[in-house]
Design a protein around this motif. Structure first.
Motif, mmCIF file in Angstrom:
data_model
loop_
_atom_site.group_PDB
_atom_site.id
_atom_site.type_symbol
_atom_site.label_atom_id
_atom_site.label_comp_id
_atom_site.label_asym_id
_atom_site.label_seq_id
_atom_site.Cartn_x
_atom_site.Cartn_y
_atom_site.Cartn_z
ATOM 1 N N UNK A 254 0.841 -1.217 0.000
ATOM 2 C CA UNK A 254 0.000 0.000 0.000
ATOM 3 C C UNK A 254 0.862 1.247 0.000
ATOM 4 N N UNK A 255 2.009 1.183 0.690
ATOM 5 C CA UNK A 255 2.911 2.328 0.744
ATOM 6 C C UNK A 255 3.455 2.649 -0.650
ATOM 7 N N UNK A 256 3.834 1.610 -1.414
ATOM 8 C CA UNK A 256 4.354 1.827 -2.769
ATOM 9 C C UNK A 256 3.263 2.350 -3.704
ATOM 10 N N UNK A 257 2.036 1.840 -3.521
ATOM 11 C CA UNK A 257 0.902 2.384 -4.281
ATOM 12 C C UNK A 257 0.696 3.857 -3.932
ATOM 13 N N UNK A 258 0.828 4.165 -2.640
ATOM 14 C CA UNK A 258 0.723 5.561 -2.189
ATOM 15 C C UNK A 258 1.777 6.448 -2.830
ATOM 16 N N UNK A 259 2.997 5.919 -3.002
ATOM 17 C CA UNK A 259 4.063 6.684 -3.655
ATOM 18 C C UNK A 259 3.720 6.980 -5.111
#
Length: 404
Positions: A254-259
């Motif tokens: 989810x963090x990478x999607x957020x980036x």
């Protein structure tokens, strides 16, 4: 060189009236406060224990309220003036959002979401019309871009703030903060901005204005709405199928999607205003820019067919972001320029309704295709729908050119 680029960036924000800056500020406060939306499905699942069918039905009522609210807001803006509608919409929806936390039944949530969105989305066409009143004609597209920038910044800040509120005081806190942000933002607006009639400035460049008795008789505008709907439908995959694709196909967090989402927001923040300023100064045809924007959005889905390299997600988001920057500021501006005097609200209402309809159909269509035929088919369908939108804009461009 860097100093010159920074100066040009700052210059792209010059020339706006005080009222436009206040509109941007209240839009930012309001959109930061709409932190309920990203968590609404989660709230209904975890707190109210609705099943997925019930959640989907509530979201359909949400979209229908948005559609009817947009139309009513536009019609009343023409009859009563945008100023009164903006104040009524945000003040009332703010109070309703505080009280919706006490609604716990399925039927109650359906009616509550329909009612809130009916009143809340009366604000959007009224706000677009207000830009026509407070912005000079030569600054109008940039004013739309400034407000879009405020929306993007608000959406970027809202979910993070919402997550902190849920961790601290639970979902109920979201409704208090969201409602309070609506009320605070409109009180700032009512205190600092005086009511004004629509600008009587004549824009000598604005040769696209329709001379019709009713929006329903403006054939070219309906072709434009069809293209806008298809464009919005494919763009909104960014918030439904794409995050799932990141996780299920490439197994990214989810963090990478957020980036990736942040890359979209950062590019818009740093590039959209200078780009719009440059293109307006060069007097590039708006429909040509909308066409290029739609083509880039379409391309952002076709590149996903090359699915053996995770880096293609970055390529896709870059195409999508530039497509968004070429398309959305100029579709807003074209819709407003098309409206005859006294019909601005109706035109902007139908324009915002095309997005509301896309909100209702985009996730259902995309997720339906994914569940039955897989992601590859969905990207192919979305890319083709983008090309269909391009064809409609090309046809519109020819009609407008002939009418001149």
């Amino acid at each position: 060189m860097l100093q010159k680029a920074f100066k040009r960036y700052i210059d792209s924000f010059r020339g706006f009236s005080k009222e436009i800056w206040i509109l941007a500020l209240i839009t930012f406060i309001n959109r930061t406060g709409t932190m309920v939306l990203p968590f609404l499905s989660k709230y209904m699942k975890e707190d109210l224990h609705f099943d997925y069918d019930h959640i989907g039905t509530v979201m359909v009522f949400f979209g229908l309220g948005s559609m009817f609210g947009s139309w009513i807001g536009g019609k009343l803006s023409d009859k009563m003036g945008f100023y009164k509608i903006m104040i009524f919409s945000l003040l009332t929806s703010g109070m309703l959002l505080i009280f919706v936390q006490f609604v716990t039944s399925f039927i109650g949530m359906c009616f509550a979401m329909f009612g809130i969105m009916l009143i809340a989305d009366m604000f959007r066409p009224a706000m677009y019309v207000s830009l026509g009143a407070y912005a000079k004609p030569e600054n109008r597209t940039r004013a739309f871009s400034l407000v879009r920038l405020a929306v993007n910044l608000g959406f970027a800040a809202g979910p993070a703030l919402g997550g902190l509120i849920i961790m601290g005081i639970g979902y109920k806190g979201l409704f208090w903060v969201d409602g309070a942000s609506c009320i605070i933002s409109i009180l700032i607006f009512a205190t600092l901005v005086k009511e004004k009639k629509l600008s009587t400035h004549e824009n000598h460049e604005d040769t696209e204005k329709a001379v019709v008795k009713s929006v329903f008789q403006d054939g070219p505008f309906w072709i434009f709405l069809f293209g806008s709907y298809l464009t919005a439908l494919i763009f909104l995959q960014l918030f439904s199928t794409l995050p799932l694709y990141h996780s299920e196909w490439y197994h990214i967090t989810e963090f990478q999607t957020g980036l990736l989402m942040s890359l979209n927001g950062l590019l818009i923040f740093f590039l959209e205003m200078p780009m719009v300023t440059f293109l307006e100064r060069k007097q590039v045809n708006r429909l040509k820019l909308i066409l290029w924007g739609t083509f880039l959005l379409s391309l952002s889905f076709f590149v996903l067919l090359f699915d053996n390299w995770a880096g293609i997600l970055i390529v896709s988001i870059i195409f999508m972001t530039f497509g968004e920057m070429f398309n959305f500021p100029f579709t807003n501006s074209f819709a407003m320029s098309r409206a005859p005097k006294g019909h601005e609200g109706r035109y902007m209402a139908l324009f915002t309704m095309s997005f509301s309809l896309a909100h209702i159909t985009s996730a259902k269509l995309g997720l339906g295709i994914v569940s039955r035929h897989g992601y590859t088919t969905n990207w192919l369908v979305m890319g083709i729908l983008g090309l269909l939108s391009c064809a409609s804009i090309l046809y519109l461009k020819r009609i407008v050119a002939q009418s001149k």
